[in-house]
Design an enzyme around this catalytic site. Structure first.
Site: not given
Length: 253
Positions: A158, A144
């Site tokens: 995350y 990501s």
């Protein structure tokens, strides 16, 4: 242009028919790979039926289940030659809430790391011996932009795990390149999937291209990196975010 020549490919996190994993598996099947898709729930068999490929249920945070997955693929299709590590972020039956780092519990921190980097580690470790033995391998980690390039308030665990994926990608690329194995990462930005909320979709419309990306657009990049054609691309981070990380003065106009 993509070379697969009946290569055996494993795609994790392919349970949602609107997700990135399923889009990658669809593209791989179309390109001629022999594909196994995996997820944690039995809906993966519906995805496999739609694609005409193999399916296997596994919780990739558990090394024993990962070993069982690779054993099943080897028995039915042959050793994994193309590994797409897409599992992470969302898992059936698990829900996370935005929380600042000082307020995060040990359990939530560990769960984020297990889901978003532990799964990738377990699968790469399981795949490498057979890839080394054959002198060929393609590993593509779906990370990501969150973590390596940008951050979101309340998502520190995350972001940490996704940043770790880039470090693991470079390490594997360095350590196993001479064995005919490449390892690269795709870093998506705002992609419209079934798990996207309204705020995320609005953010996608604020990118330079004016819309969120699609799973198919991420899949196109992953399939290239997983192909024979990408033989000299190793340790790369391919950002797929519509140019969103180029914007320095967000909201200034």
């Amino acid at each position: 242009m993509f070379g697969f020549n009946n290569r055996v490919a494993l795609v994790s996190g392919a349970g949602s028919d609107e997700g990135i994993g399923f889009a990658i598996a669809t593209a791989l099947v179309s390109a001629g790979a022999r594909v196994c898709v995996t997820a944690t729930s039995d809906r993966i068999f519906e995805r496999a039926a739609a694609l005409g490929c193999m399916a296997h249920i596994a919780d990739l945070t558990d090394p024993a289940q990962v070993a069982g997955l690779f054993g099943a693929v080897s028995a039915q299709l042959g050793s994994v030659e193309v590994l797409i590590n897409n599992a992470g972020m969302v898992q059936t039956g698990k829900h996370f809430h935005a929380v600042k780092l000082a307020e995060m519990t040990d359990a939530d921190w560990a769960a984020h790391l297990a889901l978003n980097i532990g799964t990738t580690f377990h699968c790469i470790r399981a795949a490498l011996p057979a890839m080394q033995a054959s002198g060929y391998g393609r590993i593509v980690n779906i990370g990501s932009v969150t973590g390596p390039l940008v951050a979101i308030e309340g998502a520190s665990a995350y972001a940490t795990a996704k940043a770790a994926i880039t470090g693991m990608t470079r390490s594997v690329a360095l350590e196993y390149g001479r064995d005919g194995i490449t390892c690269n990462a795709v870093l998506p930005g705002w992609i419209a999937t079934a798990s996207s909320n309204e705020a995320e979709l609005r953010a996608g419309h604020a990118t330079p291209v004016g819309r969120p990306g699609s799973p198919a657009e991420v899949a196109a990049c992953a399939v290239f990196l997983g192909s024979e054609a990408a033989s000299y691309v190793n340790g790369a981070m391919l950002v797929v975010d519509g140019g969103n990380t180029l914007i320095e003065m967000k909201g200034a106009f």
